[in-house]
Design an enzyme around this catalytic site. Structure first.
Site, PDB file in Angstrom:
ATOM      1  CB  CYS A   1      -0.882  -0.031   1.262  1.00 35.10           C
ATOM      2  SG  CYS A   1      -1.903   1.427   1.482  1.00 35.10           S
TER       3      CYS A   1
ATOM      4  CB  CYS B   1      -3.107   3.923  -5.453  1.00 36.04           C
ATOM      5  SG  CYS B   1      -4.445   3.013  -4.642  1.00 36.04           S
TER       6      CYS B   1
HETATM    7  N1  DGL Z   1      -3.804   0.289  -2.159  1.00 33.17           N
HETATM    8  C1  DGL Z   1      -3.656   1.495  -1.368  1.00 33.17           C
HETATM    9  C2  DGL Z   1      -2.455   2.283  -1.880  1.00 33.17           C
HETATM   10  O1  DGL Z   1      -1.604   1.747  -2.571  1.00 33.17           O
HETATM   11  C3  DGL Z   1      -4.991   2.137  -1.307  1.00 33.17           C
HETATM   12  C4  DGL Z   1      -5.061   3.297  -0.406  1.00 33.17           C
HETATM   13  C5  DGL Z   1      -6.377   3.576   0.259  1.00 33.17           C
HETATM   14  O2  DGL Z   1      -6.821   2.722   1.052  1.00 33.17           O
HETATM   15  O3  DGL Z   1      -6.879   4.687   0.054  1.00 33.17           O
HETATM   16  O4  DGL Z   1      -2.284   3.448  -1.580  1.00 33.17           O
END
Ligand code: DGL
Length: 264
Positions: free
Chosen positions: A70, A179
Site C-alpha cells: 500500500c 496506488c
Molecule cells: N492500495 C492502497 C495504496 O496503494 C490504497 C489506499 C487507500 O486505502 O486509500 O495506496
C-alpha cells in the site's frame, strides 16, 4: 518461509502476484484492513495506528518478512514501523525512478490524497526529480470503485478516468500508478490514455523481497513452480472480500487456493 502482505483492501493483491513470480513457494498471508479503508482519506496518524495493528497480526503469525503493499501506508508508516519491527519490512513507493529513466517529458503520478500530500513523496521527488518532470494528481474516490467490485466497476472506473484524470493529463507522456488498487486497471489505463507507458512499483517490491530473503535464508528459497495459495483475511466483510479477491484473480488468469486464516 512465511511472508505477510498488507493493504487497506484488494489492491495489494497485485503486489502479492508480483511476489509470487519471484518466490512462488513461500507461504503468503494477506491482510486487508477493509474496516478502515480507504487509507487515502485518513490522517497519517490513523494510518500509522492501523499499520501497527497489522504488524502485530503478522508478528503473531511469525512471518519472515512483511510487505506493505500500500503506497499510502508506506508513505505514512513505514519509517516509524521499521524502527520497532522484528522482521524486515518492505514498502511500496511510486515507480518514479524507472519512469524518469525510461520515458521522456512530463510524467503524471496518480495516487491517493494522503500519498500526494505526504512528506515521503516530497522527499522522493527532491531526490529523483531535479528536473521537475513529475506532477502528482490525487484521485480520491477511485480506489473505492475498484475496492467495491460492483458488477459495473470497470465502467465506473472509466467514467472516473474521463471526468477526473483525462482533463488533468496535460502534456503527460507517461503515467505512474502510485496506488496498488489502480494496478488492477493497468491495461485499461494504458488503453484509455491512448497507449501511454504505465509504471507501478510492484516488480521493484517483489525483487527487493526476493533479494532480502535470499540473503537471510538462502536454503529456503525456491523458484520452482508451484500451485499458488494464499491465506486471506480482511478486517470487515471478510467473506465478501475473499470472494471478490478470488474473482479478480480468476479474471487475471490466476487460479489459486484462497485459504481462510484459521487454517494457517
Ligand atoms: N492500495 C492502497 C495504496 O496503494 C490504497 C489506499 C487507500 O486505502 O486509500 O495506496
Amino acid at each position: 518461509m512465511r511472508v505477510g502482505v498488507f493493504d487497506s483492501g484488494l489492491g495489494g493483491l497485485t503486489t502479492w502476484l508480483a511476489c509470487t513470480r519471484y518466490l512462488p513457494t513461500a507461504e503468503y498471508f494477506f491482510f486487508a484492513d477493509t474496516a478502515h479503508a480507504p487509507y487515502g482519506d485518513r490522517t497519517a496518524e490513523e494510518v500509522c495506528q492501523y499499520t501497527r495493528a497489522a504488524y502485530a497480526h503478522f508478528l503473531e503469525l511469525g512471518v519472515d518478512a512483511l510487505v506493505i503493499a500500500c503506497n499510502t501506508a508506506t508513505s505514512a508508516a513505514v519509517l516509524p514501523l521499521r524502527q520497532q519491527a522484528r522482521m524486515p519490512v518492505i514498502g511500496i513507493e511510486p515507480a518514479i525512478k524507472v519512469a524518469l529513466q525510461e520515458s521522456e517529458g512530463e510524467i503524471l503520478l496518480l495516487a491517493t490524497e494522503l500519498t500526494v500530500r505526504g512528506s515521503k513523496l516530497a522527499q522522493l521527488l527532491r531526490d529523483r526529480d531535479g528536473g521537475g518532470r513529475v506532477r502528482a494528481l490525487a484521485c480520491p474516490g477511485w480506489m473505492e470503485i475498484i475496492e467495491e467490485q460492483a458488477p459495473d466497476w470497470r465502467v465506473r472506473a472509466q467514467a472516473y478516468w474521463c471526468e477526473h484524470i483525462e482533463p488533468a493529463l496535460g502534456a503527460a507522456q507517461a503515467l505512474v500508478l502510485g496506488c496498488t488498487h489502480y494496478c488492477w486497471l493497468r491495461e485499461e489505463i494504458s488503453a484509455w490514455s491512448g497507449g501511454m507507458a504505465v509504471y507501478d512499483g510492484n516488480d521493484g517490491v517483489a525483487r527487493q523481497l526476493y533479494r532480502l530473503l535470499l540473503q537471510r535464508e538462502p536454503d529456503s528459497i525456491s523458484t520452482a513452480r508451484a500451485p499458488l495459495s494464499l491465506h486471506f483475511t480482511a478486517t470487515a466483510a471478510a467473506a465478501r472480500k475473499q470472494a471478490a479477491a478470488a474473482e479478480l484473480l480468476r479474471n487475471a488468469g490466476v487460479e489459486l487456493r484462497l485459504l481462510p486464516l484459521s487454517s494457517a
